[in-house]
Design a protein around this motif. Structure first.
Motif, PDB file in Angstrom:
ATOM      1  N   ARG A  85       0.819  -1.109   0.191  1.00 19.04           N
ATOM      2  CA  ARG A  85       0.017  -0.009   0.035  1.00 19.04           C
ATOM      3  C   ARG A  85       0.886   1.222  -0.047  1.00 19.04           C
ATOM      4  NH1 ARG A  85      -2.551   2.380   4.447  1.00 19.04           N
ATOM      5  NH2 ARG A  85      -4.640   3.658   3.839  1.00 19.04           N
ATOM      6  N   TYR A 213      -2.985   8.987   4.969  1.00 21.98           N
ATOM      7  CA  TYR A 213      -1.997   7.663   4.990  1.00 21.98           C
ATOM      8  C   TYR A 213      -0.489   7.533   4.504  1.00 21.98           C
ATOM      9  CZ  TYR A 213      -6.566   6.485   6.694  1.00 21.98           C
ATOM     10  OH  TYR A 213      -7.850   6.474   7.509  1.00 21.98           O
ATOM     11  N   ILE A 215       0.554   7.942   1.536  1.00 24.03           N
ATOM     12  CA  ILE A 215       0.934   7.008   0.371  1.00 24.03           C
ATOM     13  C   ILE A 215       1.905   7.618  -0.366  1.00 24.03           C
ATOM     14  CG2 ILE A 215      -0.057   5.710  -1.553  1.00 24.03           C
ATOM     15  CD1 ILE A 215      -1.147   4.753   1.397  1.00 24.03           C
ATOM     16  N   CYS A 259      -9.356  11.846   4.331  1.00 26.85           N
ATOM     17  CA  CYS A 259     -10.389  10.745   3.733  1.00 26.85           C
ATOM     18  C   CYS A 259     -11.586  10.689   4.627  1.00 26.85           C
ATOM     19  CB  CYS A 259      -9.518   9.731   3.615  1.00 26.85           C
ATOM     20  SG  CYS A 259     -10.496   8.312   3.324  1.00 26.85           S
ATOM     21  N   ARG A 261     -14.297   8.854   4.240  1.00 27.21           N
ATOM     22  CA  ARG A 261     -14.661   7.459   4.271  1.00 27.21           C
ATOM     23  C   ARG A 261     -14.142   6.584   5.429  1.00 27.21           C
ATOM     24  NH1 ARG A 261     -18.667   6.683   4.413  1.00 27.21           N
ATOM     25  NH2 ARG A 261     -18.725   5.751   6.163  1.00 27.21           N
ATOM     26  N   SER A 262     -12.659   6.608   5.519  1.00 24.85           N
ATOM     27  CA  SER A 262     -12.030   5.746   6.435  1.00 24.85           C
ATOM     28  C   SER A 262     -11.999   6.309   7.847  1.00 24.85           C
ATOM     29  CB  SER A 262     -10.822   5.438   5.960  1.00 24.85           C
ATOM     30  OG  SER A 262      -9.862   6.723   6.064  1.00 24.85           O
ATOM     31  N   GLY A 341     -10.936   3.716  -4.434  1.00 21.58           N
ATOM     32  CA  GLY A 341     -11.758   3.661  -3.045  1.00 21.58           C
ATOM     33  C   GLY A 341     -12.794   4.147  -2.804  1.00 21.58           C
ATOM     34  N   GLY A 342     -12.471   5.213  -1.605  1.00 18.68           N
ATOM     35  CA  GLY A 342     -13.783   5.641  -1.132  1.00 18.68           C
ATOM     36  C   GLY A 342     -13.619   7.125  -0.889  1.00 18.68           C
ATOM     37  N   SER A 343     -12.466   7.885  -1.391  1.00 14.43           N
ATOM     38  CA  SER A 343     -12.333   9.406  -1.537  1.00 14.43           C
ATOM     39  C   SER A 343     -11.624   9.883  -2.859  1.00 14.43           C
ATOM     40  CB  SER A 343     -11.537   9.832  -0.239  1.00 14.43           C
ATOM     41  OG  SER A 343     -10.436   9.501  -0.192  1.00 14.43           O
ATOM     42  N   ARG A 344     -10.682   9.330  -3.069  1.00 17.31           N
ATOM     43  CA  ARG A 344      -9.769   9.810  -4.484  1.00 17.31           C
ATOM     44  C   ARG A 344     -10.391   9.992  -5.552  1.00 17.31           C
ATOM     45  NH1 ARG A 344      -3.837   6.865  -2.741  1.00 17.31           N
ATOM     46  NH2 ARG A 344      -3.824   8.067  -0.889  1.00 17.31           N
ATOM     47  N   LEU A 477      -4.074   5.279  -8.691  1.00 18.41           N
ATOM     48  CA  LEU A 477      -4.440   6.174  -7.817  1.00 18.41           C
ATOM     49  C   LEU A 477      -4.272   5.760  -6.418  1.00 18.41           C
ATOM     50  CD1 LEU A 477      -6.609   8.844  -8.984  1.00 18.41           C
ATOM     51  CD2 LEU A 477      -4.406   9.083  -8.919  1.00 18.41           C
ATOM     52  N   HIS A 478      -4.007   4.672  -6.114  1.00 20.01           N
ATOM     53  CA  HIS A 478      -3.686   3.869  -4.953  1.00 20.01           C
ATOM     54  C   HIS A 478      -2.367   4.153  -4.678  1.00 20.01           C
ATOM     55  CE1 HIS A 478      -7.610   1.638  -4.814  1.00 20.01           C
ATOM     56  NE2 HIS A 478      -7.658   1.761  -5.985  1.00 20.01           N
TER      57      HIS A 478
END
Ligand code: CFM
Ligand code: HCA
Length: 531
Positions: A85, A213, A215, A259, A261-262, A341-344, A477-478
């Motif tokens: 990740r 996070y 990344i 983010c 979502r998380s 995923g849930g925001s990008r 994008l991850h």
């Protein structure tokens, strides 16, 4: 474009078609549009989603670098997610950093039959004795829930024996419908057992950065900018973050939510328990970064801070202008599909627009309706059996630590000007006529790529090469394809450079996408032949 979608849906059996139609919409600002999200994927469909364990251990817990994260389960769950990740971390002199390790109980068949608690107990003991970490986490994978190992009993006994916190997470992969369940489970335990147990000194302009996070180093670029302005970062949840700092997160005066979502669960619970409001920020894109910085300064309402913020913005913009102009010319007029995923899928739209790239379709793997439509819809979200499975914890005002940085009146006033305790979601910012698709699957991906033929496909490892074999540049994008950072001012330039090169490389001219070829075989099935 409606026709395009209909022809894709036509290929499904009627029940699947009915299901998938609810997850797809064509943005039309004249209507109040609703999308179905956070529900089970139809079995048999090739989804990009991950599991609950991925969301808990992989996403939220994993980046805490002074903690040993033990995965209780067969080796694959650990091994195949080892380092992938790209949540980077570095430690100051003498501090712990266990991020490069991979800890697993390596469950065997005999443990499945006779129980794995002994093995887990031994693993915790070894981890403590060898590494002496600040804390240990235990994350359950699927078989643990099926055989019923009591990870909480093991954690409690180890905590008493070694005198450090040992946190247990019931995040078996099959819980919930995606990674999202795992975020919630991790949030609950961190809130219940970690946040609020520390008492670190804070300086003026004390903030937490939540849902970031690190990344590819995104968090480092954000901290660089915030540090330059003069903010005191109390904790980061959780990129390059530490358990040690997390304990005092309740002492900050403002929480930033990158983010939603998380991490929205912790953001909300901290507000209830300690009074700290959260501000939705977006440090992806130049304007997004500027807006976030200005909102922060306005919240603290301090002349010197506001002045410094503007100075930093001017300085940073000057430094990137020249390079950006070059890349803009290479991006102007291109189109993109975003599926992350849930925001990008939301966060990158501003940056793409700044470069002249139009987002014609965007979707989340596991976002909820609030990530699409905004938090106002939360009271109307239907609870189903899967969401009911995820425990909700109840927090109350902590009288001894509760504090309000701003008066309730001032806060209400500010809410009208900035997204304080509010997230308006992705759909609102999208252009009419663009597609919004939840839990996009591989069949739909291929069909959309064929019919839209975008210049850029932003997604993940599972479908990147499908696009590239069709001659369409795909940017993950991850993981950022091992590049980054993409956040903040400097990150915007790196992103611009990467996609400019990717879209404009002559390589694509050497690939003949399937739709430019005549079919190799032609024929039709007339009748099933009995054998
Ligand atoms: Fe948040 Fe994330 Fe994302 Fe996410 Fe993820 Fe990720 Fe993502 Mo991959 S926490 S929702 S569960 S921003 S791992 S750092 S890139 S799917 S869009
Ligand atoms: C996860 C992690 C992931 C996967 C990325 C991808 C990540 O969901 O478990 O599919 O390319 O960002 O590493 O989202």
């Amino acid at each position: 474009s409606k026709k395009k979608m209909d022809s894709i849906l036509e290929k499904y059996p009627p029940k699947v078609k009915k299901n998938r139609s609810k997850h797809i919409l064509l943005k039309d600002s004249r209507e109040q549009q609703e999308i179905q999200a956070n529900t089970r994927t139809v079995p048999g469909i090739i989804t990009n989603r991950g599991c609950c364990f991925a969301g808990c251990k992989g996403v939220v817990l994993g980046p805490l670098r002074d903690v040993v994260h033990i995965v209780h389960g067969p080796i694959g769950c650990s091994y195949y997610t080892w380092g992938t990740r790209r949540h980077k971390g570095r430690s100051e002199k003498g501090e712990d950093n266990f991020l490069s390790y991979c800890f697993s109980t390596d469950m065997q068949e005999s443990d499945i039959v006779f129980g794995g608690e002994k093995r887990l107990k031994q693993a915790v003991k070894e981890a403590y004795e060898i590494f002496k970490p600040e804390a240990i986490t235990i994350s359950s994978t699927c078989p643990v829930g099926l055989i019923g190992d009591d990870i909480h009993a093991v954690a409690k006994a180890a905590q008493e024996e070694f005198g450090i916190q040992v946190l247990a997470f019931d995040c078996e992969g099959y819980k919930g419908v995606s990674q999202s369940a795992g975020h919630h489970i991790a949030n609950n335990v961190l809130m219940k057992d970690v946040i609020g147990t520390g008492d670190a000194e804070t300086k003026p302009y004390a903030i937490n950065i939540m849902g970031e996070y690190n990344i590819g180093g995104d968090g480092w670029e954000i901290s660089r900018i915030l540090g330059k302005i003069g903010y005191h970062i109390v904790s980061v949840m959780t990129g390059d973050g530490t358990y040690k700092e997390l304990k005092s997160a309740h002492k900050a005066d403002l929480n930033l939510v990158q983010c939603h979502r998380s991490i929205n669960y912790i953001a909300e619970m901290i507000e209830i328990k300690y009074g700290t409001p959260w501000l939705k920020v977006n440090f992806i894109g130049i304007q997004g970064t500027i807006d976030s910085l200005r909102n922060m300064a306005k919240y603290f309402d301090d002349e010197a801070l506001i002045k410094k913020t503007e100075e930093v913005i001017v300085e940073e913009l000057e430094a990137l202008q020249e390079a950006l102009e070059v890349y803009k010319k290479m991006c102007e007029g291109k189109t993109a599909l975003l599926f992350v995923g849930g925001s990008r899928a939301h966060h990158y739209q501003g940056l793409l627009k700044e470069l002249g790239i139009e987002t014609v379709m965007a979707g989340y793997e596991f976002g909820h309706r609030d990530d699409y439509e905004g938090r106002d819809v939360i009271p109307y979200i239907k609870m189903d059996a899967d969401s009911r499975n995820i425990p909700e914890i109840h927090v109350e005002k902590d009288e001894s630590s509760y504090k309000l940085y701003l008066s309730p009146e001032k806060l209400e006033e500010l809410k009208k000007e900035m997204p304080l305790n509010r997230y308006d979601g992705m759909i609102k910012e999208m252009k009419d006529g663009s597609f919004v698709i939840d839990d996009l699957n591989h069949f739909e991906t291929e069909e959309l790529l064929k019919s839209i033929k975008p210049n850029l496909f932003c997604s993940g490892i599972k479908d990147k090469y499908v696009a590239q074999k069709m001659g369409i540049f795909s940017k993950q994008l991850h993981s950022y394809d091992y590049s980054g950072p993409y956040a903040g001012f400097r990150g915007a330039v790196i992103f611009a450079k990467d996609v400019s090169m990717g879209m404009n490389t002559p390589t694509w001219g050497f690939i003949t996408p399937p739709w430019k070829n005549e079919p190799l075989l032609e024929g039709k099935v007339i009748e099933e032949v009995a054998t």
